[in-house]
Write a protein that holds these residues in place. Sequence first.
Motif, PDB file in Angstrom:
ATOM      1  N   ILE A  20      -6.796   3.215  10.579  1.00  0.00           N
ATOM      2  CA  ILE A  20      -6.390   2.926   9.195  1.00  0.00           C
ATOM      3  C   ILE A  20      -7.599   2.539   8.342  1.00  0.00           C
ATOM      4  CG2 ILE A  20      -4.952   1.458   7.714  1.00  0.00           C
ATOM      5  CD1 ILE A  20      -3.067   1.013  10.036  1.00  0.00           C
ATOM      6  N   ALA A  61      -3.692   3.275   1.757  1.00  0.00           N
ATOM      7  CA  ALA A  61      -4.251   3.391   3.103  1.00  0.00           C
ATOM      8  C   ALA A  61      -4.295   4.857   3.488  1.00  0.00           C
ATOM      9  CB  ALA A  61      -3.387   2.618   4.099  1.00  0.00           C
ATOM     10  N   GLY A 100       3.926   1.101   2.615  1.00  0.00           N
ATOM     11  CA  GLY A 100       3.226   0.324   3.647  1.00  0.00           C
ATOM     12  C   GLY A 100       2.489  -0.849   3.052  1.00  0.00           C
ATOM     13  N   GLY A 101       1.459  -1.260   3.763  1.00  0.00           N
ATOM     14  CA  GLY A 101       0.757  -2.504   3.441  1.00  0.00           C
ATOM     15  C   GLY A 101       1.320  -3.578   4.372  1.00  0.00           C
ATOM     16  N   LYS A 102       0.432  -4.345   4.978  1.00  0.00           N
ATOM     17  CA  LYS A 102       0.913  -5.343   5.946  1.00  0.00           C
ATOM     18  C   LYS A 102       1.890  -6.319   5.300  1.00  0.00           C
ATOM     19  CE  LYS A 102      -3.336  -4.855   8.540  1.00  0.00           C
ATOM     20  NZ  LYS A 102      -2.837  -3.774   9.391  1.00  0.00           N
ATOM     21  N   ASP A 151       3.541  -5.581  12.259  1.00  0.00           N
ATOM     22  CA  ASP A 151       4.198  -6.157  11.077  1.00  0.00           C
ATOM     23  C   ASP A 151       5.693  -6.349  11.341  1.00  0.00           C
ATOM     24  OD1 ASP A 151       1.748  -5.914   9.782  1.00  0.00           O
ATOM     25  OD2 ASP A 151       2.228  -3.909   9.048  1.00  0.00           O
ATOM     26  N   ASN A 153       0.828  -1.211   0.000  1.00  0.00           N
ATOM     27  CA  ASN A 153       0.000   0.000   0.000  1.00  0.00           C
ATOM     28  C   ASN A 153       0.856   1.252   0.000  1.00  0.00           C
ATOM     29  OD1 ASN A 153      -2.452  -1.391   0.217  1.00  0.00           O
ATOM     30  ND2 ASN A 153      -2.449  -1.302   2.453  1.00  0.00           N
ATOM     31  N   ALA A 170       5.376   3.350   8.380  1.00  0.00           N
ATOM     32  CA  ALA A 170       5.338   1.889   8.543  1.00  0.00           C
ATOM     33  C   ALA A 170       6.683   1.320   8.092  1.00  0.00           C
ATOM     34  CB  ALA A 170       4.163   1.308   7.754  1.00  0.00           C
ATOM     35  N   ASP A 181       0.840   4.441   1.853  1.00  0.00           N
ATOM     36  CA  ASP A 181       0.233   4.937   3.100  1.00  0.00           C
ATOM     37  C   ASP A 181       0.228   6.451   3.094  1.00  0.00           C
ATOM     38  OD1 ASP A 181       0.000   2.343   3.967  1.00  0.00           O
ATOM     39  OD2 ASP A 181       1.488   2.502   5.569  1.00  0.00           O
ATOM     40  N   ASN A 188       5.270  -4.487   4.618  1.00  0.00           N
ATOM     41  CA  ASN A 188       5.962  -4.223   5.894  1.00  0.00           C
ATOM     42  C   ASN A 188       6.595  -5.506   6.437  1.00  0.00           C
ATOM     43  OD1 ASN A 188       4.952  -1.611   5.737  1.00  0.00           O
ATOM     44  ND2 ASN A 188       3.216  -2.024   7.098  1.00  0.00           N
ATOM     45  N   GLU A 242      -4.967  -9.053   3.455  1.00  0.00           N
ATOM     46  CA  GLU A 242      -5.207  -7.836   2.667  1.00  0.00           C
ATOM     47  C   GLU A 242      -5.124  -8.100   1.165  1.00  0.00           C
ATOM     48  OE1 GLU A 242      -2.570  -4.672   3.999  1.00  0.00           O
ATOM     49  OE2 GLU A 242      -4.027  -4.027   5.483  1.00  0.00           O
TER      50      GLU A 242
HETATM   51  O1  RIB Z   1      -0.125  -2.708   9.598  1.00  0.00           O
HETATM   52  C1  RIB Z   1       0.053  -1.414   9.085  1.00  0.00           C
HETATM   53  C2  RIB Z   1      -0.388  -1.359   7.657  1.00  0.00           C
HETATM   54  O2  RIB Z   1      -1.777  -1.606   7.587  1.00  0.00           O
HETATM   55  C3  RIB Z   1      -0.190  -0.020   6.984  1.00  0.00           C
HETATM   56  O3  RIB Z   1       1.082   0.094   6.397  1.00  0.00           O
HETATM   57  C4  RIB Z   1      -1.355   0.045   6.011  1.00  0.00           C
HETATM   58  O4  RIB Z   1      -0.976   0.062   4.681  1.00  0.00           O
HETATM   59  C5  RIB Z   1      -2.232  -1.158   6.328  1.00  0.00           C
HETATM   60  O5  RIB Z   1      -2.048  -2.182   5.448  1.00  0.00           O
END
Ligand code: RIB
Length: 300
Positions: A104, A92, A37-39, A246, A10, A282, A12, A42, A137
Amino acid sequence: MKILNVGSLNLDRVYQVDHFIAGKETLAAARMDTFAGGKGLNQSVACARAGAEVWHYGAIGTDGLMLKQMLEDSGVHTGFLKIRQDQPTGHAIIQVVPSGENGILILAGANDTLTRTELQEAAAGFGAGDVLLVQNETNLTEEAMRLAKEKGMLVACNASPINDAILHASLDLVDLFLINEVEGRALAGVPGTAYDQILACLHAHFSKAEIVLTVGADGVLYQKDNQVLQQGIYPVPVVDTTGAGDTFTGCFLACRARGMSAPACLKYASMASAIAVSRPGAAPSIPDWQEVEAFAALQG
Ligand code: RIB
């Protein structure tokens, strides 16, 4: 032990606000930054920075090339990362309040375009002794777990964000849960229960799995068979908690790949997430192994 992470990426957009916005309210943010970002991303970054060999299968749009760069700069293998011409990168919208807590909102975009063919190609070089890591996700989470199980891989699942799709997935495929207390309560079906009871319920439901349950300021609880462990947090000035879980997940798996014991994995992963919450963003906040070791040395 190689790690295949089938996960989200993601952009962010992080807004600094003095409180979380309420319905009908218009709120001015003090500033906005765009971070990687994005879980999934990360966790790949956290694995790689802590020294693990990790391959990321996921998808971005042409607007998300900074995410590919972030993975590569962190040492993540990106040969399976897909760039869609017709989809936007997932994003996000993140509110961060002065305490460092966040709220978020995500939009999946390209994260929901994974295909079975690509998944099989990505998994082709993995087998027994390797690890599949998934979050919640992207699409194909359950398919990825099933495929990994057929190959004899260890299935690690960060069931986040928790929703009906993951609650109804075949979670008996999971060998290692890495979850927080909100996810733990939902998976155990015990709203409002004390942390040790959540752990006990999860162990009763998923008796063959290893369970790592992070519980915020109270640290982390762990159970595998009859081994129950607890690890406290390392207090630091909190700037931004985004990505702390993460960081914990990625560092825990990297420590596992280093052959460390469960107590040591919990300890080092907790230190890595303490470092992460002391910095903004993140992925940019995730420490490398040298930083984690330096932090450990300071603890005496
Ligand atoms: O865990 C944090 C993440 O959750 C963020 O980076 C966001 O993009 C969401 O995926």
